[in-house]
Design an enzyme around this catalytic site. Structure first.
Site, PDB file in Angstrom:
ATOM      1  N   GLY A   1      -7.241  -7.443   0.844  1.00 26.74           N
ATOM      2  CA  GLY A   1      -6.250  -7.358   1.762  1.00 26.74           C
ATOM      3  C   GLY A   1      -5.314  -8.487   1.911  1.00 26.74           C
ATOM      4  O   GLY A   1      -4.117  -8.761   1.664  1.00 26.74           O
TER       5      GLY A   1
ATOM      6  N   GLY B   1     -12.511  -4.348   0.873  1.00 25.35           N
ATOM      7  CA  GLY B   1     -13.870  -4.234   0.943  1.00 25.35           C
ATOM      8  C   GLY B   1     -14.227  -3.396  -0.320  1.00 25.35           C
ATOM      9  O   GLY B   1     -15.306  -3.471  -0.851  1.00 25.35           O
TER      10      GLY B   1
ATOM     11  N   ARG C   1       0.823  -1.125  -0.005  1.00 22.80           N
ATOM     12  CA  ARG C   1      -0.056  -0.130  -0.073  1.00 22.80           C
ATOM     13  C   ARG C   1       0.888   1.266  -0.093  1.00 22.80           C
ATOM     14  O   ARG C   1       0.441   2.333  -0.678  1.00 22.80           O
ATOM     15  CB  ARG C   1      -0.771  -0.162   1.222  1.00 22.80           C
TER      16      ARG C   1
ATOM     17  N   LYS D   1     -14.772 -15.960   5.713  1.00 20.31           N
ATOM     18  CA  LYS D   1     -16.359 -16.015   5.970  1.00 20.31           C
ATOM     19  C   LYS D   1     -17.275 -15.817   4.700  1.00 20.31           C
ATOM     20  O   LYS D   1     -16.883 -14.849   4.131  1.00 20.31           O
ATOM     21  CB  LYS D   1     -16.639 -15.115   7.168  1.00 20.31           C
TER      22      LYS D   1
END
Ligand code: ADP
Ligand code: MG
Length: 404
Positions: free
Chosen positions: A362, A386, A39, A204
């Site tokens: 990420g 996200g 990043r 998840k």
């Protein structure tokens, strides 16, 4: 989908002007050491462009989740140093954001120089639910500068003070990274080349329901691995031992299986699974058929930690046959070498795609780097997990809307 964003050039001549750049420097740290500087590297282009134009650059970012209080283990100081190494120029740092110290440091800033402020989230107003509080913080930040550049793609899906409110408080534009990310992701939503294959994994299924729901109408092939695959296997009526399972999502997932059939979408699940005795890097493991997880020697306590070799081969073939690929979420617990093979095989296949191959997320980005791939091996590695998922879901992202 998104309107055109104001480009950096729309801010005019910035020589001698003070420019706040909101980057996303939220890097993984271990004992104060940056373990993946992707990043920071991605943030460099905009900063270098501005310093080359002789602007005075103030870089701002958040790091981790300090909950509105000073937490020295989440200071941006080591990140400022890393940025200096990457742009090969001094980056000064002040352990303050909107106080007197920061104001004094900004006053000292010379044309073409770079200053980094402390972690924005040391101030609770940054992420406050109360818009007035966020505006207050943004107004104080705005006092430091003449213009604002939003370059943190990883935060454009957030309505936070340094994202949306600050963009409203100053003349503002999108940075080069945000422009680049949006341009690539648009190729996944408009005029895409088929076959279009999406590979989803990670921990998840509930994190990814929105994207599955949206993409199932748009893809040719949907490949499922990672922790979420067990909820899919359970939806098909298979036992999954002690693997990650979200019982409350089984019905929803069953609906996806049915919709995929109705729409003629190829939904690919693994045929074999690496099952471990326990969740441990050194645990004993066996490869078993995906519909016979509890038949390993660990019985019902076996945990699926990776897709098996046959599945890895199948997934790789499907990926290589695509013209457009988006991948989010590791195929297994890649942090443990014994359970990294599935993720490595998928990453390798993405590097062999003849069309556009995008990695988002990420952990996925960190995984490909940890497994020894270079950023340039892929069409694009998104800095926003996200944000990239929400973009693909077709949502309006507040940070992009405010720049329209
Ligand atoms: P991303 O950040 O790329 O969106 P996620 O945060 O959704 O990815 O998931 C990453 C995590 O998923 C990794 O830490 C990995 O260990 C975990 N994971 C993958 N497969 C499994 C599995 N079978 N069981 C438990 N965790 C898994
Ligand atoms: Mg993650």
């Amino acid at each position: 989908m998104e309107g055109e964003m104001r480009a950096l050039e729309t801010l005019g001549n910035l020589s001698g002007k003070t420019v706040l750049v909101r980057s996303d420097l939220n890097v993984p740290l271990k004992d104060g050491v940056i373990t993946d500087d992707g990043r920071v590297r991605a943030a460099a282009a905009t900063i270098e462009k501005l310093t080359a134009e002789n602007a005075r650059v103030i870089v701002i970012s958040h790091l981790g989740r300090p909950k509105g209080e000073v937490d020295n283990s989440l200071s941006l100081k080591p990140v400022a140093q890393r940025l200096g190494e990457i742009i090969d120029a001094p980056v000064s740092f002040v352990a303050d954001t909107v106080g007197a110290e920061a104001a004094a440091a900004v006053k000292e800033l010379k044309d073409g120089a770079v200053l980094m402020l402390e972690n924005l989230r040391f101030n609770a107003q940054e992420t406050s639910k109360d818009a007035a509080e966020r505006s207050q913080f943004a107004a104080r930040l705005a006092e430091l500068a003449d213009a604002f550049v939003l370059d943190g793609f990883g935060v454009v899906h957030r309505s936070q003070a340094s994202v949306t409110e600050l963009a409203k408080a100053l003349p503002s534009a999108a940075g080069l990274l945000v422009a680049d990310e949006v341009a690539v992701l648009k190729q996944l939503t408009e005029d895409l080349k088929r076959p279009y294959t999406v590979v989803l994994g990670g921990s998840k299924v509930s994190d990814k329901l929105g994207v599955i729901d949206h993409l199932i109408e748009r893809v040719d092939t949907l490949i499922i691995g990672g922790g979420m695959l067990f909820t899919f296997l359970a939806a098909k009526g298979h036992k999954v031992g002690a693997s990650l399972l979200e019982e409350d999502q089984i019905e929803t997932v069953r609906g996806y299986l049915q919709r995929a059939t109705e729409l003629g979408v190829e939904l690919v699940l693994p045929s074999d699974i690496v099952v471990a005795e326990k969740f441990d890097a050194d645990a004993a493991y066996e490869v078993v058929a995906a519909d016979a997880i509890e038949e390993s020697s660990f019985g019902a306590s076996g945990i699926g930690l990776d897709i098996g070799p046959e599945s890895a081969k199948l997934f790789a073939e499907k990926i290589r046959a695509a013209k457009t690929v988006f991948w989010n979420g590791p195929m297994g617990v890649f942090e443990m070498e014994n359970f990294a093979a599935g993720t490595r095989a998928v990453a390798k296949a993405l590097t062999e795609v003849s069309g556009l191959a995008v990695v988002g997320g990420g952990d996925s980005a960190a995984a490909v780097r940890a497994l020894g791939f270079a950023d340039s091996d892929f069409g694009h590695i998104s800095t926003g997990g996200g944000a990239s998922l929400e973009f693909l879901e077709g949502k309006q992202l507040p940070g992009l809307e405010v720049l329209a």
